[in-house]
Scaffold this motif. Structure first.
Motif, PDB file in Angstrom:
ATOM      1  N   PHE B 112     -21.252 -51.385 -43.439  1.00 25.87           N
ATOM      2  CA  PHE B 112     -21.692 -50.195 -43.846  1.00 25.87           C
ATOM      3  C   PHE B 112     -21.925 -49.962 -45.406  1.00 25.87           C
ATOM      4  CE2 PHE B 112     -20.118 -46.495 -40.857  1.00 25.87           C
ATOM      5  CZ  PHE B 112     -21.068 -46.964 -39.741  1.00 25.87           C
ATOM      6  N   LYS B 113     -22.846 -49.062 -45.901  1.00 29.53           N
ATOM      7  CA  LYS B 113     -22.873 -48.876 -47.399  1.00 29.53           C
ATOM      8  C   LYS B 113     -21.460 -48.270 -47.969  1.00 29.53           C
ATOM      9  CE  LYS B 113     -27.814 -47.452 -48.010  1.00 29.53           C
ATOM     10  NZ  LYS B 113     -28.610 -46.418 -48.209  1.00 29.53           N
ATOM     11  N   SER B 114     -21.214 -48.716 -49.060  1.00 33.42           N
ATOM     12  CA  SER B 114     -19.927 -48.411 -49.441  1.00 33.42           C
ATOM     13  C   SER B 114     -19.955 -47.876 -51.193  1.00 33.42           C
ATOM     14  CB  SER B 114     -18.852 -49.563 -49.568  1.00 33.42           C
ATOM     15  OG  SER B 114     -17.596 -49.542 -50.296  1.00 33.42           O
ATOM     16  N   LEU B 115     -19.304 -46.990 -51.436  1.00 33.73           N
ATOM     17  CA  LEU B 115     -19.534 -46.316 -52.680  1.00 33.73           C
ATOM     18  C   LEU B 115     -18.024 -45.789 -53.140  1.00 33.73           C
ATOM     19  CD1 LEU B 115     -21.425 -45.063 -54.743  1.00 33.73           C
ATOM     20  CD2 LEU B 115     -20.978 -42.855 -53.608  1.00 33.73           C
ATOM     21  N   ARG B 116     -17.787 -46.137 -54.359  1.00 37.44           N
ATOM     22  CA  ARG B 116     -16.417 -45.892 -54.955  1.00 37.44           C
ATOM     23  C   ARG B 116     -16.492 -44.874 -56.070  1.00 37.44           C
ATOM     24  NH1 ARG B 116     -11.646 -48.846 -52.940  1.00 37.44           N
ATOM     25  NH2 ARG B 116     -12.296 -50.548 -51.616  1.00 37.44           N
ATOM     26  N   MET B 117     -15.868 -43.880 -56.429  1.00 37.30           N
ATOM     27  CA  MET B 117     -16.089 -43.023 -57.538  1.00 37.30           C
ATOM     28  C   MET B 117     -14.643 -42.513 -58.039  1.00 37.30           C
ATOM     29  SD  MET B 117     -18.753 -40.534 -55.960  1.00 37.30           S
ATOM     30  CE  MET B 117     -20.107 -40.554 -56.916  1.00 37.30           C
ATOM     31  N   ASP B 118     -14.518 -42.424 -59.334  1.00 39.15           N
ATOM     32  CA  ASP B 118     -13.508 -41.734 -59.933  1.00 39.15           C
ATOM     33  C   ASP B 118     -13.852 -40.506 -60.595  1.00 39.15           C
ATOM     34  OD1 ASP B 118     -11.943 -43.995 -59.073  1.00 39.15           O
ATOM     35  OD2 ASP B 118     -11.973 -44.965 -61.074  1.00 39.15           O
ATOM     36  N   ALA B 119     -13.124 -39.593 -60.632  1.00 36.78           N
ATOM     37  CA  ALA B 119     -13.361 -38.176 -61.298  1.00 36.78           C
ATOM     38  C   ALA B 119     -11.772 -37.821 -61.855  1.00 36.78           C
ATOM     39  CB  ALA B 119     -13.848 -37.443 -60.230  1.00 36.78           C
ATOM     40  N   ASP B 120     -12.142 -37.077 -63.128  1.00 40.46           N
ATOM     41  CA  ASP B 120     -11.003 -36.313 -63.789  1.00 40.46           C
ATOM     42  C   ASP B 120     -11.286 -34.990 -63.925  1.00 40.46           C
ATOM     43  OD1 ASP B 120      -9.144 -38.861 -64.411  1.00 40.46           O
ATOM     44  OD2 ASP B 120     -11.147 -39.568 -65.596  1.00 40.46           O
ATOM     45  N   VAL B 121     -10.198 -34.182 -63.514  1.00 41.52           N
ATOM     46  CA  VAL B 121     -10.604 -32.742 -63.998  1.00 41.52           C
ATOM     47  C   VAL B 121      -9.642 -32.547 -65.042  1.00 41.52           C
ATOM     48  CG1 VAL B 121      -9.934 -30.440 -62.666  1.00 41.52           C
ATOM     49  CG2 VAL B 121     -10.597 -32.497 -61.388  1.00 41.52           C
ATOM     50  N   VAL B 122     -10.168 -31.806 -66.236  1.00 42.20           N
ATOM     51  CA  VAL B 122      -9.420 -31.620 -67.268  1.00 42.20           C
ATOM     52  C   VAL B 122      -9.629 -30.328 -67.584  1.00 42.20           C
ATOM     53  CG1 VAL B 122      -9.760 -32.349 -69.853  1.00 42.20           C
ATOM     54  CG2 VAL B 122     -10.213 -33.911 -68.187  1.00 42.20           C
ATOM     55  N   ARG B 123      -8.671 -29.587 -68.260  1.00 43.34           N
ATOM     56  CA  ARG B 123      -8.307 -28.359 -68.685  1.00 43.34           C
ATOM     57  C   ARG B 123      -9.122 -28.006 -69.897  1.00 43.34           C
ATOM     58  NH1 ARG B 123      -3.063 -26.660 -69.355  1.00 43.34           N
ATOM     59  NH2 ARG B 123      -2.727 -26.200 -66.998  1.00 43.34           N
ATOM     60  N   ARG B 124     -10.034 -27.020 -69.953  1.00 43.47           N
ATOM     61  CA  ARG B 124     -11.019 -27.017 -71.191  1.00 43.47           C
ATOM     62  C   ARG B 124     -10.241 -26.889 -72.580  1.00 43.47           C
ATOM     63  NH1 ARG B 124     -16.702 -26.222 -72.283  1.00 43.47           N
ATOM     64  NH2 ARG B 124     -17.189 -26.195 -70.139  1.00 43.47           N
ATOM     65  N   SER B 125      -9.065 -25.984 -72.473  1.00 48.03           N
ATOM     66  CA  SER B 125      -8.822 -25.313 -73.600  1.00 48.03           C
ATOM     67  C   SER B 125      -7.899 -26.563 -74.494  1.00 48.03           C
ATOM     68  CB  SER B 125      -7.652 -24.269 -73.347  1.00 48.03           C
ATOM     69  OG  SER B 125      -6.766 -24.693 -72.504  1.00 48.03           O
ATOM     70  N   ASP B 126      -6.988 -27.334 -73.630  1.00 45.21           N
ATOM     71  CA  ASP B 126      -6.291 -28.202 -74.373  1.00 45.21           C
ATOM     72  C   ASP B 126      -6.443 -29.760 -73.880  1.00 45.21           C
ATOM     73  OD1 ASP B 126      -5.275 -28.037 -71.685  1.00 45.21           O
ATOM     74  OD2 ASP B 126      -3.116 -27.557 -72.467  1.00 45.21           O
ATOM     75  N   LYS B 127      -7.636 -30.112 -73.153  1.00 47.86           N
ATOM     76  CA  LYS B 127      -8.054 -31.206 -72.584  1.00 47.86           C
ATOM     77  C   LYS B 127      -7.006 -31.948 -71.732  1.00 47.86           C
ATOM     78  CE  LYS B 127     -11.893 -31.119 -75.139  1.00 47.86           C
ATOM     79  NZ  LYS B 127     -12.228 -29.923 -74.819  1.00 47.86           N
ATOM     80  N   GLN B 128      -5.981 -31.257 -71.095  1.00 49.34           N
ATOM     81  CA  GLN B 128      -5.020 -31.798 -70.429  1.00 49.34           C
ATOM     82  C   GLN B 128      -5.524 -32.323 -68.872  1.00 49.34           C
ATOM     83  OE1 GLN B 128      -1.582 -29.533 -69.197  1.00 49.34           O
ATOM     84  NE2 GLN B 128      -0.906 -30.770 -67.703  1.00 49.34           N
ATOM     85  N   ASN B 129      -5.256 -33.419 -68.485  1.00 48.45           N
ATOM     86  CA  ASN B 129      -5.702 -33.986 -67.266  1.00 48.45           C
ATOM     87  C   ASN B 129      -5.019 -33.345 -66.073  1.00 48.45           C
ATOM     88  OD1 ASN B 129      -6.878 -35.307 -65.572  1.00 48.45           O
ATOM     89  ND2 ASN B 129      -6.802 -37.336 -66.622  1.00 48.45           N
ATOM     90  N   LEU B 130      -5.763 -32.548 -65.576  1.00 46.58           N
ATOM     91  CA  LEU B 130      -4.923 -31.853 -64.232  1.00 46.58           C
ATOM     92  C   LEU B 130      -4.759 -32.742 -62.961  1.00 46.58           C
ATOM     93  CD1 LEU B 130      -6.687 -28.469 -64.510  1.00 46.58           C
ATOM     94  CD2 LEU B 130      -4.326 -29.132 -65.660  1.00 46.58           C
TER      95      LEU B 130
END
Lengths: 221, 179
Positions: B112-130
């Motif tokens: 099978f084709k395989s794909l790995r991804m990483d994502a970060d969700v950051v709050r806009r005001s203080d750049k805190q990683n949620l």
């Protein structure tokens, strides 16, 4: 000239007829614009423009098609084709002007404008998506120029939209229209509400300083 | 008989109220800005894939009703709304093309084709990683890469919703979608 043998004549006939058949087949596949396969793309409600510290008056001088598409009004070739009723450049110009006008940021003419925008359109219509849905994309860049100082800055904008595919021709046409309208709205919004435009206006338009500072050297577009 | 009707009516009302509750729930954030994902070195995917994935991610975010509004890349947000706005960025870390022959002969997900991804969700005001999301998607090698993007975007938003509603865990578990 010696007469052709039976073999040569039959060979000539087969070649000629196959050539004729292939060209007529190509001509039949080429879709033609008709009222029933032509769609109208409209922005709908104007996009709310961001607030500027010193609101300038804009003027859209020109929209140039840089997509390299030989048939810009043909958005879908399959199923008898789907055509736009206007050139994409005209649709884009109209939508940007409509949004600027609603925010009272559109100048009456080029001479009275604080900032002149020259738009370059890179993509308008459908892009290659998955086979399951329709992928609409509008991409352009605006060269914002202060005519008094000659300084200019580029502002990029992209709009995308995903719509469901369809089987019936009528539904395909409806979905394509909605999809491109959504992508156009998204791109217009990206332009008029983008931080790039905010930065360009802050850098190019300083009403207080204009009377005191001498005109700067002109920059290339 | 009358008592039975009353009981059935009450149960029906209760069930309707319970099913309506999640739909009426207000979105967690006012706006979300999705950015184009970057590709790590060695990832052989077309530039159109990243473009399509960006569109599909925004589409899935809108469908998930996690936020009030999904804004385009580089759009300005009012200062008052910055604390309730998030920015989603990420990268494609690995892509394997797959093998049609292996998939047809062995089956059970082989080739099978395989794909790995990483994502970060950051709050806009203080750049805190949620939250940080890791997604692993596997699709049949005969399918085109856009179908894979569709699956990846769906999984990404599903995991994002789970992580954010559960109180913003630092890292969500890896997800595998077999087809």
């Amino acid at each position: 000239m010696a007469p052709l043998s039976l073999w040569n004549r039959s060979l000539l006939f087969v070649t000629t007829s196959s050539l004729l058949l292939s060209t007529s087949g190509v001509a039949a596949d080429e879709p033609k614009p008709k009222p029933e396969n032509t769609i109208t793309i409209q922005l709908g409600d104007p996009v709310p423009v961001q607030k500027f510290e010193h609101p300038p008056k804009f003027w859209i001088s020109d929209v140039t098609d840089r997509s390299g598409n030989p048939q810009p009004m043909l958005v879908l070739k399959e199923r008898g084709g789907i055509f736009l009723d206007k050139q994409p450049t005209a649709i884009l110009k109209e939508s940007i002007e409509q949004s600027l006008k609603s925010a009272n940021l559109l100048a009456a003419d080029q001479a009275s404008a604080d900032l002149v925008v020259r738009v370059y359109l890179f993509h308008f219509g459908l892009a290659s998506g998955s086979v399951l849905d329709l992928f609409g994309k509008v991409e352009f860049s605006g060269m914002v120029k202060n005519p008094k100082t000659g300084e200019s800055q580029e502002v990029k904008a992209t709009g995308t939209s995903i719509a469901n595919g369809a089987v019936r021709k009528k539904n395909i046409q409806k979905n394509v229209q909605e999809n491109i309208e959504a992508a156009l709205r998204d791109a217009t919004r990206n332009f008029v509400r983008g931080t790039q435009l905010k930065d360009a206006v802050a850098q190019l338009y300083k009403p207080g300083e204009l009377s005191t500072s001498p005109p700067a050297a002109s920059t290339s577009n | 008989m009358r008592q039975l009707v009353v009981v059935i009516a009450l149960v029906g009302l209760f069930a309707a109220a319970a099913s309506a509750r999640p739909k009426d729930q207000a979105p967690l954030f006012k706006s979300a800005e999705a950015k184009h994902f970057t590709t790590a070195e060695g990832v052989e995917l077309s530039p159109a894939f990243v473009d399509y994935f960006y569109a599909e991610l925004r589409n899935e975010l809108t469908k998930a009703k996690l936020v009030n509004e999904v804004i385009g890349e580089g759009e300005a947000v009012d200062d008052a709304d910055a604390a309730k706005s998030v920015v989603i960025s990420g990268s494609i870390t690995e892509y394997k093309k797959g093998n049609v022959v292996k998939s047809a002969l062995i089956g059970f997900g082989a080739g099978f084709k395989s794909l790995r991804m990483d994502a970060d969700v950051v709050r806009r005001s203080d750049k805190q990683n949620l939250c940080a999301i890791h997604v692993h998607v596997k699709v049949d090698p005969r399918w085109n890469e856009k179908v894979m993007a569709k699956g990846a975007a769906h999984e990404m938003v599903k995991e994002m919703k789970k992580a954010l509603t559960e109180g913003g865990k630092p890292s969500a578990p890896e997800v595998t979608k077999p087809s």
